[in-house]
Design a protein around this motif. Structure first.
Motif, PDB file in Angstrom:
ATOM      1  N   ARG A  37      47.332  36.869  46.564  1.00  0.00           N
ATOM      2  CA  ARG A  37      47.579  37.689  45.392  1.00  0.00           C
ATOM      3  C   ARG A  37      46.926  39.024  45.629  1.00  0.00           C
ATOM      4  O   ARG A  37      45.884  39.118  46.229  1.00  0.00           O
ATOM      5  N   SER A  38      47.500  40.067  45.140  1.00  0.00           N
ATOM      6  CA  SER A  38      46.926  41.381  45.366  1.00  0.00           C
ATOM      7  C   SER A  38      46.456  41.957  44.048  1.00  0.00           C
ATOM      8  O   SER A  38      47.025  41.731  43.012  1.00  0.00           O
ATOM      9  N   ILE A  39      45.384  42.712  44.100  1.00  0.00           N
ATOM     10  CA  ILE A  39      44.863  43.369  42.908  1.00  0.00           C
ATOM     11  C   ILE A  39      45.826  44.404  42.384  1.00  0.00           C
ATOM     12  O   ILE A  39      45.919  44.632  41.210  1.00  0.00           O
ATOM     13  N   LEU A  60      35.448  41.180  41.338  1.00  0.00           N
ATOM     14  CA  LEU A  60      35.405  40.332  40.134  1.00  0.00           C
ATOM     15  C   LEU A  60      36.802  39.857  39.755  1.00  0.00           C
ATOM     16  O   LEU A  60      37.000  38.718  39.323  1.00  0.00           O
ATOM     17  N   HIS A  61      37.794  40.734  39.921  1.00  0.00           N
ATOM     18  CA  HIS A  61      39.175  40.349  39.632  1.00  0.00           C
ATOM     19  C   HIS A  61      39.578  39.147  40.497  1.00  0.00           C
ATOM     20  O   HIS A  61      40.110  38.156  39.983  1.00  0.00           O
ATOM     21  N   GLU A  62      39.317  39.246  41.786  1.00  0.00           N
ATOM     22  CA  GLU A  62      39.709  38.137  42.672  1.00  0.00           C
ATOM     23  C   GLU A  62      38.904  36.872  42.352  1.00  0.00           C
ATOM     24  O   GLU A  62      39.419  35.763  42.464  1.00  0.00           O
ATOM     25  N   GLY A  72      37.971  36.062  39.396  1.00  0.00           N
ATOM     26  CA  GLY A  72      38.630  35.519  38.195  1.00  0.00           C
ATOM     27  C   GLY A  72      39.747  34.557  38.584  1.00  0.00           C
ATOM     28  O   GLY A  72      39.962  33.528  37.942  1.00  0.00           O
ATOM     29  N   HIS A  73      40.449  34.881  39.663  1.00  0.00           N
ATOM     30  CA  HIS A  73      41.499  33.973  40.159  1.00  0.00           C
ATOM     31  C   HIS A  73      40.896  32.691  40.733  1.00  0.00           C
ATOM     32  O   HIS A  73      41.249  31.594  40.344  1.00  0.00           O
ATOM     33  N   THR A  74      39.991  32.878  41.686  1.00  0.00           N
ATOM     34  CA  THR A  74      39.593  31.702  42.465  1.00  0.00           C
ATOM     35  C   THR A  74      38.533  30.850  41.773  1.00  0.00           C
ATOM     36  O   THR A  74      38.474  29.649  41.975  1.00  0.00           O
ATOM     37  N   ARG A  99      45.422  34.020  35.883  1.00  0.00           N
ATOM     38  CA  ARG A  99      46.636  34.547  36.521  1.00  0.00           C
ATOM     39  C   ARG A  99      46.870  36.008  36.162  1.00  0.00           C
ATOM     40  O   ARG A  99      46.379  36.497  35.151  1.00  0.00           O
ATOM     41  N   ASP A 100      47.663  36.668  37.011  1.00  0.00           N
ATOM     42  CA  ASP A 100      48.099  38.030  36.716  1.00  0.00           C
ATOM     43  C   ASP A 100      49.384  37.990  35.903  1.00  0.00           C
ATOM     44  O   ASP A 100      50.046  36.954  35.830  1.00  0.00           O
ATOM     45  N   ALA A 101      49.727  39.157  35.325  1.00  0.00           N
ATOM     46  CA  ALA A 101      50.998  39.262  34.628  1.00  0.00           C
ATOM     47  C   ALA A 101      52.072  39.544  35.665  1.00  0.00           C
ATOM     48  O   ALA A 101      52.290  40.681  36.045  1.00  0.00           O
ATOM     49  N   THR A 125      47.748  48.291  32.192  1.00  0.00           N
ATOM     50  CA  THR A 125      48.782  47.403  32.730  1.00  0.00           C
ATOM     51  C   THR A 125      48.298  46.844  34.053  1.00  0.00           C
ATOM     52  O   THR A 125      47.483  47.457  34.733  1.00  0.00           O
ATOM     53  N   TYR A 126      48.827  45.688  34.393  1.00  0.00           N
ATOM     54  CA  TYR A 126      48.488  45.137  35.709  1.00  0.00           C
ATOM     55  C   TYR A 126      49.236  45.896  36.807  1.00  0.00           C
ATOM     56  O   TYR A 126      48.683  46.235  37.850  1.00  0.00           O
ATOM     57  N   VAL A 127      50.503  46.170  36.534  1.00  0.00           N
ATOM     58  CA  VAL A 127      51.340  46.849  37.524  1.00  0.00           C
ATOM     59  C   VAL A 127      51.153  48.352  37.411  1.00  0.00           C
ATOM     60  O   VAL A 127      51.111  48.908  36.320  1.00  0.00           O
TER      61      VAL A 127
HETATM   62 ZN   LIG Z   1      45.258  39.441  40.675  1.00  0.00          ZN
END
Ligand SMILES: [Zn+2]
Length: 314
Positions: free
Chosen positions: A6-8, A184-186, A188-190, A195-197, A225-227
């Motif tokens: 997954r990419s930030i 921290l974002h990554e 949050g995933h692991t 999940r991301d939007a 926004t995520y994107v």
């Molecule tokens: Zn992400």
């Protein structure tokens, strides 16, 4: 556990013949393929391979001392934890968590969850990588020791340190999207499975909602926004050649003279200089069109009960 890449920073670019659904279908297909092909390796000679938590990679992508120090400094800045350090075995240890100065309680809780993980997260340096935009989680690898019966999953957290020097924009936006926030974002995933939007280009996703809570606790503007939006711009002044500029907007509400106002901050980078762009173009909406959305988003975030994702430990 299996983590898919997954990419930030997924940059979106609407193309006439490539719909978002098509992109999602490719992603789903890729994920399904990965799920059928879990990677497992036999016992490692690394004496700490079966210890969980966040550590510097013992392999060829390990962070050098300067990079490790940059990670520690930025995470300390977010958490305020005074005794946090990488120990002699290169694992992040938090020390006495009652000793902190400033920082975000949510960031402390996230790192506490990370340090207690049953699986390992290895920090890896991928300088100038065309594959990594800021940071991403690579595919987990399972290790199994046939002698002792020990087993562990290891998720590589790949960081391209060179990408951060490509960021331009308002100082507050740069502070809200730095090395520590990206890590921290990554996490949050692991660590929490957030999940991301992936399918709503105007949404944040639960992972960035958590990171925005940290930004709020640090009085920094929140990502909207995520994107990222992408638009073409000349390579240099007067040039006929153009390049794609990716942009993220950050915002916060402030009270001035008895009235709530929205402060906006922009962050941008040249997409081709940073990393992979599976991408979407600016749909032409100008700043004033987006303003009601930003106000609504900030209000919803403020009013949301302090939720949800993290166990409370302080
Ligand atoms: Zn992400």
């Amino acid at each position: 556990m299996i983590d898919f890449v997954r990419s930030i920073a997924i940059i979106s670019q609407v193309r006439k013949r490539l719909s978002t659904n098509c992109v999602c279908a490719i992603a789903v297909s890729f994920a399904a393929t990965c799920a059928l092909l879990p990677q497992t390796r036999a016992a490692s000679s690394d004496p700490f391979r079966y210890r969980g938590g966040l550590r510097n990679s013992p392999g060829k992508h390990k962070l050098n001392a300067r990079q490790l120090d940059a990670v520690l400094t930025s995470l300390r800045d977010k958490t305020g934890l005074l005794e946090m350090r990488f120990d002699e075995d290169w694992f992040l240890t938090l020390g006495d968590q009652t000793k902190f100065s400033g920082g975000s309680a949510t960031a402390r809780a996230l790192l506490n969850a990370t340090a207690s993980l049953p699986h390992a997260v290895d920090l890896e340096s991928h300088m100038y990588s065309p594959e990594v935009a800021f940071a991403r989680l690579g595919k987990s690898v399972g290790y199994y020791n046939y002698t002792t019966g020990s087993k562990i999953d290891v998720a590589p957290l790949e960081i391209d340190f060179s990408d951060f020097s490509k960021l331009r924009g308002d100082r507050q936006a740069l502070a809200a999207f730095d090395l520590g926030f990206v890590i921290l974002h990554e996490l949050g995933h692991t660590a929490l499975g957030l999940r991301d939007a992936a399918d709503d280009l105007q949404a944040l996703g639960e992972c960035e909602e958590l990171i925005n809570r940290i930004r709020r606790e640090l009085n920094l503007p929140e990502r909207q926004t995520y994107v990222a939006q992408a638009h073409a711009a000349p390579v240099s002044y007067g040039s006929l050649r153009s390049t794609q500029i990716a942009e993220l907007v950050f915002a916060r509400s402030v009270e001035k003279q008895g009235r709530m106002r929205i402060e906006k901050f922009n962050l941008n980078w040249e997409a081709s200089q940073v990393g992979p762009s599976a991408t979407i173009a600016d749909r032409g909406s100008n700043t004033s069109d987006r303003r009601p959305q930003i106000e609504d988003r900030l209000k919803v975030a403020r009013d949301k009960p302090d939720a949800t994702f993290l166990p409370r430990h302080e």
